[in-house]
Design a protein around this motif. Structure first.
Motif, PDB file in Angstrom:
ATOM      1  N   UNK A 156       0.860  -1.269  -0.061  1.00 46.96           N
ATOM      2  CA  UNK A 156       0.053   0.154   0.045  1.00 46.96           C
ATOM      3  C   UNK A 156       0.822   1.307  -0.066  1.00 46.96           C
ATOM      4  N   UNK A 157       0.353   2.323  -0.661  1.00 45.02           N
ATOM      5  CA  UNK A 157       0.993   3.781  -0.830  1.00 45.02           C
ATOM      6  C   UNK A 157       1.206   4.129   0.646  1.00 45.02           C
ATOM      7  N   UNK A 158       2.190   4.786   1.083  1.00 48.48           N
ATOM      8  CA  UNK A 158       2.510   5.423   2.168  1.00 48.48           C
ATOM      9  C   UNK A 158       2.222   6.678   2.170  1.00 48.48           C
ATOM     10  N   UNK A 159       1.936   7.645   3.074  1.00 48.61           N
ATOM     11  CA  UNK A 159       1.488   9.172   3.130  1.00 48.61           C
ATOM     12  C   UNK A 159       2.776  10.008   2.130  1.00 48.61           C
ATOM     13  N   UNK A 160       4.021   9.725   2.440  1.00 50.69           N
ATOM     14  CA  UNK A 160       5.140  10.525   1.437  1.00 50.69           C
ATOM     15  C   UNK A 160       4.740  10.088   0.072  1.00 50.69           C
ATOM     16  N   UNK A 161       4.512   8.764  -0.254  1.00 50.30           N
ATOM     17  CA  UNK A 161       4.406   8.244  -1.612  1.00 50.30           C
ATOM     18  C   UNK A 161       3.271   9.005  -2.252  1.00 50.30           C
ATOM     19  N   UNK A 162       1.883   9.008  -1.485  1.00 50.95           N
ATOM     20  CA  UNK A 162       0.746   9.499  -1.753  1.00 50.95           C
ATOM     21  C   UNK A 162       1.164  11.136  -1.854  1.00 50.95           C
ATOM     22  N   UNK A 163       1.533  11.782  -1.176  1.00 48.60           N
ATOM     23  CA  UNK A 163       1.782  13.224  -1.309  1.00 48.60           C
ATOM     24  C   UNK A 163       2.716  13.828  -2.253  1.00 48.60           C
ATOM     25  N   UNK A 164       3.966  12.804  -2.447  1.00 48.33           N
ATOM     26  CA  UNK A 164       4.608  13.546  -3.550  1.00 48.33           C
ATOM     27  C   UNK A 164       4.254  13.230  -4.865  1.00 48.33           C
ATOM     28  N   UNK A 165       3.466  12.067  -5.178  1.00 51.48           N
ATOM     29  CA  UNK A 165       3.080  11.542  -6.485  1.00 51.48           C
ATOM     30  C   UNK A 165       1.888  12.734  -6.815  1.00 51.48           C
ATOM     31  N   UNK A 166       0.996  13.090  -5.731  1.00 57.37           N
ATOM     32  CA  UNK A 166       0.052  14.156  -5.890  1.00 57.37           C
ATOM     33  C   UNK A 166       0.503  15.501  -6.168  1.00 57.37           C
ATOM     34  N   UNK A 167       1.619  15.846  -5.524  1.00 53.92           N
ATOM     35  CA  UNK A 167       2.114  17.134  -5.826  1.00 53.92           C
ATOM     36  C   UNK A 167       2.875  17.146  -7.163  1.00 53.92           C
ATOM     37  N   UNK A 168       3.465  16.268  -7.724  1.00 57.84           N
ATOM     38  CA  UNK A 168       4.224  16.190  -8.806  1.00 57.84           C
ATOM     39  C   UNK A 168       3.291  16.054 -10.074  1.00 57.84           C
ATOM     40  N   UNK A 169       2.186  15.404  -9.641  1.00 62.98           N
ATOM     41  CA  UNK A 169       0.896  15.448 -10.818  1.00 62.98           C
ATOM     42  C   UNK A 169       0.481  17.038 -11.166  1.00 62.98           C
ATOM     43  N   UNK A 170       0.159  17.515  -9.822  1.00 64.01           N
ATOM     44  CA  UNK A 170      -0.483  18.764 -10.064  1.00 64.01           C
ATOM     45  C   UNK A 170       0.310  19.934 -10.612  1.00 64.01           C
ATOM     46  N   UNK A 171       1.662  19.695 -10.077  1.00 61.47           N
ATOM     47  CA  UNK A 171       2.470  20.843 -10.543  1.00 61.47           C
ATOM     48  C   UNK A 171       2.945  20.573 -12.109  1.00 61.47           C
ATOM     49  N   UNK A 172       2.970  19.305 -12.678  1.00 62.44           N
ATOM     50  CA  UNK A 172       3.311  19.151 -13.988  1.00 62.44           C
ATOM     51  C   UNK A 172       1.922  19.327 -14.633  1.00 62.44           C
ATOM     52  N   UNK A 173       0.731  19.205 -14.264  1.00 61.90           N
ATOM     53  CA  UNK A 173      -0.424  19.726 -14.889  1.00 61.90           C
ATOM     54  C   UNK A 173      -0.363  21.009 -15.269  1.00 61.90           C
ATOM     55  N   UNK A 174      -0.045  21.815 -14.289  1.00 64.90           N
ATOM     56  CA  UNK A 174       0.179  23.336 -14.377  1.00 64.90           C
ATOM     57  C   UNK A 174       1.055  23.616 -15.529  1.00 64.90           C
ATOM     58  N   UNK A 175       2.340  23.175 -15.336  1.00 63.61           N
ATOM     59  CA  UNK A 175       3.269  23.478 -16.196  1.00 63.61           C
ATOM     60  C   UNK A 175       3.204  23.003 -17.639  1.00 63.61           C
ATOM     61  N   UNK A 176       2.367  21.915 -18.009  1.00 65.44           N
ATOM     62  CA  UNK A 176       1.935  21.493 -19.190  1.00 65.44           C
ATOM     63  C   UNK A 176       1.282  22.414 -20.064  1.00 65.44           C
ATOM     64  N   UNK A 177       0.331  23.058 -19.342  1.00 69.04           N
ATOM     65  CA  UNK A 177      -0.663  23.941 -20.020  1.00 69.04           C
ATOM     66  C   UNK A 177       0.141  25.343 -20.358  1.00 69.04           C
ATOM     67  N   UNK A 178       1.081  25.756 -19.574  1.00 66.75           N
ATOM     68  CA  UNK A 178       1.768  26.959 -19.704  1.00 66.75           C
ATOM     69  C   UNK A 178       2.551  26.743 -20.898  1.00 66.75           C
TER      70      UNK A 178
END
Length: 350
Positions: free
Chosen positions: A22-44
């Motif tokens: 199962x995913x740990x809190x750091x794994x969930x958090x860092x995957x989430x942050x990486x996805x959202x940040x790159x989602x923003x960058x991709x449109x810019x």
């Protein structure tokens, strides 16, 4: 992945670290942050690619977009196996690809370096915290890819003469040791010259803030909501003050520092980005600056510089909180994964 021939391989078979754990809190958090940040960058970056002339800079933008899309796709695959909801991040509704040009080509290279450094700090923190091998390999992949990309960015900046080279120092004649407590002084009396690590972080913070300031100038021009516009104007004042303070420290020792990028913003007032995207961007990137200040303070040896960073840190903490409040008030803040609310669960039990 290429193995290190210096390290002897472990003979363990760690079942608990396999991809079915199962995913740990750091794994969930860092995957989430990486996805959202790159989602923003991709449109810019998609918007930037609509307004670019230089072939080398076009290639850099394409490479940056490819990395963002690749990272997001890999995260989606991981999360789908876990039945974990993929973050919304940002969509086509947050960008107008038909908007007029807002920046000159040169700015794109500085911007890409700015966000790549932010990404690298995220991936570097993640690697020692994640336990599952597949998640660790993913962040190592992100790290290595981003380091390679940063190499391309620095090469273009140097070859096209778009950057002032960091200060050069004389090679020490011998190893020496600090002999007096006044080594730590900085306010009164005889103040020693800056050492290499202090110079490094002053230069880095100026580089980050000159890019941030140019971006804020553009955001001030195009923001639709008055509260958002005022938020960006305040951010511009903070970054401008920071650039001046840090540059003065290098200037006193006759050392070069990065130049302003304000002139690379066009006069367009037609917004290609939603206010939501722009506020998130500045909250995210000011948070990166806070992490950078932590590194700067850790290696600093002069009291005047330490005090300067602490003042900047306090100011930016308040700024980030105010930006977060704007996101919350407008229903723009997507919530990261969180712990179970045990008090709420207990009160709802019947």
């Amino acid at each position: 992945m290429q193995t290190n021939k210096v390290l002897k391989p472990l003979k363990l078979s760690p079942n608990k670290l396999k991809p079915d754990a199962k995913l740990t809190a750091p794994e969930m958090g860092k995957l989430w942050a990486t996805y959202v940040g790159n989602s923003m960058s991709s449109w810019i970056l998609r918007y930037f690619l609509k307004h670019v002339d230089d072939e080398d800079i076009t290639l850099l933008l394409e490479n940056g977009l490819s990395l963002s899309e690749d990272f997001m796709q890999r995260i989606e695959q991981i999360l789908s196996k876990e039945n974990f909801p993929v973050p919304i991040g940002f969509t086509k509704d947050d960008v107008n690809l038909g908007a007029p040009r807002l920046f000159q080509d040169e700015f794109y290279v500085h911007y890409l370096k700015y966000v790549a450094k932010a990404g690298l700090s995220l991936y570097n923190v993640a690697i020692p915290l994640v336990l599952r091998e597949d998640i660790r390999d993913f962040f190592v992949y992100c790290n290595v890819s981003t380091i390679t990309f940063l190499g391309q960015l620095n090469d273009v900046l140097m070859m096209k003469g778009l950057i002032i080279k960091p200060p050069m120092l004389p090679i020490p004649e011998k190893v020496d040791f600090v002999k007096k407590q006044n080594y730590l002084k900085g306010f009164l009396g005889e103040v020693r010259p800056l050492h290499a690590l202090e110079i490094t972080h002053l230069y880095d913070n100026i580089e980050n803030n000159t890019t941030s300031k140019a971006l804020l100038i553009a955001f001030c021009q195009i923001a639709k909501d008055e509260e958002v516009k005022q938020f960006f104007m305040r951010g511009r004042e903070i970054t401008d003050r920071s650039v001046k303070q840090y540059s003065e420290k290098l200037q006193k020792d006759n050392l070069p520092f990065p130049t302003q990028l304000d002139h690379l913003v066009t006069e367009s007032t037609f917004s290609p980005f939603s206010d939501k995207l722009m506020v998130f961007h500045k909250v995210d990137m000011f948070s990166m600056k806070i992490r950078s200040f932590g590194n700067s303070i850790a290696v600093n040896g002069r009291r005047d510089i330490g005090s300067m960073y602490m003042r900047s840190l306090a100011e930016m903490l308040v700024y980030v909180e105010d930006g977060a409040n704007i996101l919350i008030e407008n229903g723009w803040m997507e919530e990261p994964p969180k712990a179970a609310d045990r008090s709420d669960l207990a009160s709802n039990k019947s």
